[in-house]
Structures are given as C-alpha cells and as structure tokens.
Scaffold this motif. Structure first.
Motif, PDB file in Angstrom:
ATOM      1  N   UNK A  53       0.740  -1.142  -0.129  1.00  0.00           N
ATOM      2  CA  UNK A  53       0.001  -0.009   0.092  1.00  0.00           C
ATOM      3  C   UNK A  53       0.782   1.386   0.030  1.00  0.00           C
ATOM      4  N   UNK A  54       2.095   1.276   0.567  1.00  0.00           N
ATOM      5  CA  UNK A  54       2.972   2.303   0.740  1.00  0.00           C
ATOM      6  C   UNK A  54       3.608   2.591  -0.633  1.00  0.00           C
ATOM      7  N   UNK A  55       4.017   1.576  -1.330  1.00  0.00           N
ATOM      8  CA  UNK A  55       4.567   1.291  -2.811  1.00  0.00           C
ATOM      9  C   UNK A  55       3.408   2.061  -3.538  1.00  0.00           C
ATOM     10  N   UNK A  56       2.148   1.829  -3.519  1.00  0.00           N
ATOM     11  CA  UNK A  56       1.077   2.120  -4.587  1.00  0.00           C
ATOM     12  C   UNK A  56       0.953   3.671  -4.196  1.00  0.00           C
ATOM     13  N   UNK A  57       0.846   4.099  -2.990  1.00  0.00           N
ATOM     14  CA  UNK A  57       0.672   5.434  -2.899  1.00  0.00           C
ATOM     15  C   UNK A  57       1.816   6.494  -3.332  1.00  0.00           C
ATOM     16  N   UNK A  58       3.033   5.872  -3.275  1.00  0.00           N
ATOM     17  CA  UNK A  58       4.123   6.598  -3.961  1.00  0.00           C
ATOM     18  C   UNK A  58       3.858   6.826  -5.469  1.00  0.00           C
ATOM     19  N   UNK A  59       3.467   5.610  -6.033  1.00  0.00           N
ATOM     20  CA  UNK A  59       3.370   5.711  -7.403  1.00  0.00           C
ATOM     21  C   UNK A  59       2.074   6.493  -7.695  1.00  0.00           C
ATOM     22  N   UNK A  62       3.232  11.474  -5.169  1.00  0.00           N
ATOM     23  CA  UNK A  62       4.531  11.639  -4.064  1.00  0.00           C
ATOM     24  C   UNK A  62       4.264  12.441  -2.948  1.00  0.00           C
ATOM     25  N   UNK A  63       3.740  13.564  -3.241  1.00  0.00           N
ATOM     26  CA  UNK A  63       3.055  14.384  -2.255  1.00  0.00           C
ATOM     27  C   UNK A  63       2.405  13.915  -1.108  1.00  0.00           C
ATOM     28  N   UNK A  64       1.328  13.005  -1.690  1.00  0.00           N
ATOM     29  CA  UNK A  64       0.505  12.230  -0.745  1.00  0.00           C
ATOM     30  C   UNK A  64       1.425  11.404   0.173  1.00  0.00           C
ATOM     31  N   UNK A  65       2.279  10.635  -0.723  1.00  0.00           N
ATOM     32  CA  UNK A  65       3.297   9.750   0.030  1.00  0.00           C
ATOM     33  C   UNK A  65       3.760  10.369   0.967  1.00  0.00           C
ATOM     34  N   UNK A  66       4.241  11.597   1.015  1.00  0.00           N
ATOM     35  CA  UNK A  66       5.178  12.535   2.038  1.00  0.00           C
ATOM     36  C   UNK A  66       4.164  12.705   3.245  1.00  0.00           C
ATOM     37  N   UNK A  67       2.907  13.142   2.950  1.00  0.00           N
ATOM     38  CA  UNK A  67       1.900  13.588   4.013  1.00  0.00           C
ATOM     39  C   UNK A  67       1.770  12.196   4.978  1.00  0.00           C
ATOM     40  N   UNK A  68       1.468  11.117   4.202  1.00  0.00           N
ATOM     41  CA  UNK A  68       0.907   9.772   4.705  1.00  0.00           C
ATOM     42  C   UNK A  68       2.148   9.514   5.959  1.00  0.00           C
ATOM     43  N   UNK A  69       3.278   8.987   5.089  1.00  0.00           N
ATOM     44  CA  UNK A  69       4.334   8.569   6.028  1.00  0.00           C
ATOM     45  C   UNK A  69       5.466   9.384   6.505  1.00  0.00           C
ATOM     46  N   UNK A  70       5.423  10.759   6.387  1.00  0.00           N
ATOM     47  CA  UNK A  70       6.240  11.525   7.102  1.00  0.00           C
ATOM     48  C   UNK A  70       5.952  12.696   7.893  1.00  0.00           C
ATOM     49  N   UNK A  71       5.183  13.465   7.064  1.00  0.00           N
ATOM     50  CA  UNK A  71       4.575  14.911   7.736  1.00  0.00           C
ATOM     51  C   UNK A  71       3.392  14.650   8.578  1.00  0.00           C
ATOM     52  N   UNK A  72       2.876  13.555   8.746  1.00  0.00           N
ATOM     53  CA  UNK A  72       1.572  13.176   9.781  1.00  0.00           C
ATOM     54  C   UNK A  72       2.412  12.622  10.880  1.00  0.00           C
ATOM     55  N   UNK A  73       3.731  12.206  11.006  1.00  0.00           N
ATOM     56  CA  UNK A  73       4.460  11.716  12.108  1.00  0.00           C
ATOM     57  C   UNK A  73       4.156  12.587  13.410  1.00  0.00           C
ATOM     58  N   UNK A  74       3.828  11.979  14.393  1.00  0.00           N
ATOM     59  CA  UNK A  74       3.621  12.472  15.844  1.00  0.00           C
ATOM     60  C   UNK A  74       2.518  13.358  15.576  1.00  0.00           C
ATOM     61  N   UNK A  75       1.532  13.615  14.603  1.00  0.00           N
ATOM     62  CA  UNK A  75       0.336  14.576  14.794  1.00  0.00           C
ATOM     63  C   UNK A  75      -0.597  14.235  15.835  1.00  0.00           C
ATOM     64  N   UNK A  76      -0.552  12.803  16.379  1.00  0.00           N
ATOM     65  CA  UNK A  76      -1.215  12.567  17.411  1.00  0.00           C
ATOM     66  C   UNK A  76      -1.036  13.145  18.740  1.00  0.00           C
ATOM     67  N   UNK A  77       0.289  13.594  18.789  1.00  0.00           N
ATOM     68  CA  UNK A  77       0.688  14.142  20.304  1.00  0.00           C
ATOM     69  C   UNK A  77      -0.016  15.679  20.393  1.00  0.00           C
ATOM     70  N   UNK A  78      -0.170  15.847  21.649  1.00  0.00           N
ATOM     71  CA  UNK A  78      -1.019  17.261  22.042  1.00  0.00           C
ATOM     72  C   UNK A  78      -0.132  18.327  21.668  1.00  0.00           C
TER      73      UNK A  78
END
Length: 311
Positions: free
Chosen positions: A15-21, A24-40
């Motif tokens: 699924x990660x591979x298919x997102x990148x294909x 690529x911007x969605x791939x960045x948001x999904x797997x990098x820039x949303x990281x730790x977004x659950x923290x207050x």
C-alpha cells in the motif's frame, strides 16, 4: 516503553508502494509529515496532516467494516460460538455504516481532537454538506446485500465451517517480515492449512473489483508464510482472492519466479523511497517541496490532502 522519535521508522508495504506511485506528495504526508501528529504538543502542520490522513471515503469505510465483521464471524465459528445469519450480519454492517455517517455529520468536533477514534467521510468533509451522494449510497446498498450473501457461500467460509480438517493460524502470528533490515508489513485476512490436502491457503477478501495487483499482494504473503513456517515448496501454498461483490474466487499456484518478482519489486521500490530522504540513517525526509504534486485533477479530487495542496 514507547519512545517519541522525530522521524518514523522506515518500513515497506504494498500500500505504501502504491501510494508513492499514485502521488509522491500524498506519500510524503501519509508517511512522514503526519508523524507525531497525534501528540498534543505536535506542531500545527503535523496535527492537521494526521487528521486529514484519517479521513476515509464511503467505499473504503464499507470495506473496512466488512473485513472487521468477517473476521469476528470467523472467530465465532472457530470458538464454537453463535454464528450470525445473513440478515443479522447485514444489519450489523449497516449499523456501523450509519454510525460512521453520524460521526461525520454530527461529531466533527470529536473527530478533530481524536481522529483515530471517530469516522470522517471524505464525501462529507469536502462537500461541507450533511448529505451523501445518492448514487454512492445506492451503490453501497447494493454491494452490502451481495457481499454478505457471497461471503456465506464463499469457498473459504465453507472451509472455515469444515474446521476439523483445517489448521487455522491466528492473525496475530503475522505482522511483518524483514528484508535488508527494513520491516515489510503483512496484513493477511485468513490463513489456514488443509490437513487432508497438505496445502496452505492464504485468503484475501475483496469488496471491490479485481485488479492486476491482487496477485502480487498475495505473492508477498506467500513469501512471508514460506519463510516463517519453513515450507519446503512454494507449490504447497495456494493463494486465493475472494471477490465478494461478484461471488467468485480466483486461486493461483505460485512459482519461484513469482517470489523473485515480488522481491525485485521491493528492491526497486525501496531505492525510489530512499531517493526522497535527506538523511537515510534517520529516515529524515527532504523538505515537502521536493515531493512533487499530482497533476491529474481526478486523483486530487479523491485525495484527503486537498486543503493542504489547494488551501
């Protein structure tokens, strides 16, 4: 003890591979820039990105609910508990779908603060309307009836009912495998061994239409199973897609070449993913500007991150 890290662990999945294909911007948001977004105390971009990542759409929500309730039904069979009939399962799926609609239209404030625990439908969020498209509602209603009926009559569920001749593997027993130090995440719907035929069967329930990628997905699962249970020959593993919408199933008898192909896919994909890293030792991504946006407006129309890309 859970450790908060500035960057996520590098991992791989189909699924990660298919997102990148796809984008690529969605791939960045999904797997990098949303990281730790659950923290207050996360920064506003991470929190916003994490929220948007958790948006689903009606088809995906339907598929998720069906998969969860199929899993529960199979567990009830294996534990000799009461098994719901078709009508009861249909009503339970409908109840979950209705709850998702109510959460999307009446509990947005709860979803904003706890997006992992509440449902937000893409059709509601981006239309700013409290109504779902009638055509989509009709499509899901038709799918619901067919999906439940075809699940009960499916080859795989009949095998579950014939459980004394089968050895079932708990889903907790398979999570990920490792290749070159990278976790490859595995999500198998159903795995069991036919003791009479001395064959392993991997089942994937599909609530949508068939795609060319279905075989690759199950080939990856077969590679994992072969390694974990030290299965001597790949020909002892049968992979089966159950297409619940059409009421059909397709079985594949894999060859060693299939496993070589999926390993090759992984290697090429990882090289592409690492090209977007500023520091591969930390899995630190390049700045967001280095992840190009999708140019097809049809893809963007279905994306969760419209408000980030087109504020």
């Amino acid at each position: 003890m859970f450790e908060i890290k500035p960057y996520p662990e590098l991992s791989w999945s189909l699924s990660r591979h298919k997102t990148m294909l796809t984008c690529v911007r969605k791939y960045a948001y999904d797997y990098y820039f949303s990281h730790n977004g659950w923290l207050k105390d996360a920064d506003s971009l991470a929190r916003q990105t994490y929220r948007l990542k958790k948006i689903t759409n009606l088809e995906m929500h339907f598929g998720s609910v069906v998969h969860d309730l199929i899993y529960q039904t199979i567990q009830q069979v294996l534990k000799n508990q009461h098994i719901p009939d078709e009508q009861a399962l249909t009503e339970e799926i409908r109840r979950h779908l209705n709850r998702g609609f109510i959460e999307s239209t009446r509990k947005e404030h709860l979803w904003m603060n706890r997006p992992k625990h509440f449902t937000m439908l893409h059709e509601i969020y981006y239309s700013q309307s409290n109504k779902l498209p009638e055509a989509k509602v009709k499509k899901i209603t038709n799918r619901l009836q067919a999906t439940v009926k075809n699940f009960y009559s499916s080859r795989s569920f009949q095998d579950v009912l014939n459980k004394k001749h089968m050895r079932f593997i708990e889903s907790e027993d398979f999570r990920f495998m490792k290749a070159t130090g990278v976790k490859i995440f595995i999500v198998m719907d159903l795995v069991y061994k036919d003791l009479q035929k001395d064959q392993w069967i991997i089942v994937d329930w599909k609530t949508g239409k068939a795609s060319d990628e279905d075989r690759n997905q199950l080939a990856l699962y077969a590679l994992y199973l072969k390694e974990k249970y030290d299965i001597s020959s790949i020909e002892d593993i049968v992979i089966r897609n159950e297409y619940l919408l059409e009421g059909t199933h397709i079985e594949y008898q894999l060859k060693e070449q299939d496993l070589i192909n999926v390993q090759h896919l992984y290697q090429i994909s990882m090289e592409q993913m690492k090209a977007y890293l500023e520091d591969s030792s930390k899995n630190k991504p390049l700045p967001i500007e280095n992840f190009p946006m999708q140019e097809d407006p049809r893809v963007c129309a279905r994306c969760n991150y419209q408000e980030l890309c087109f504020p």
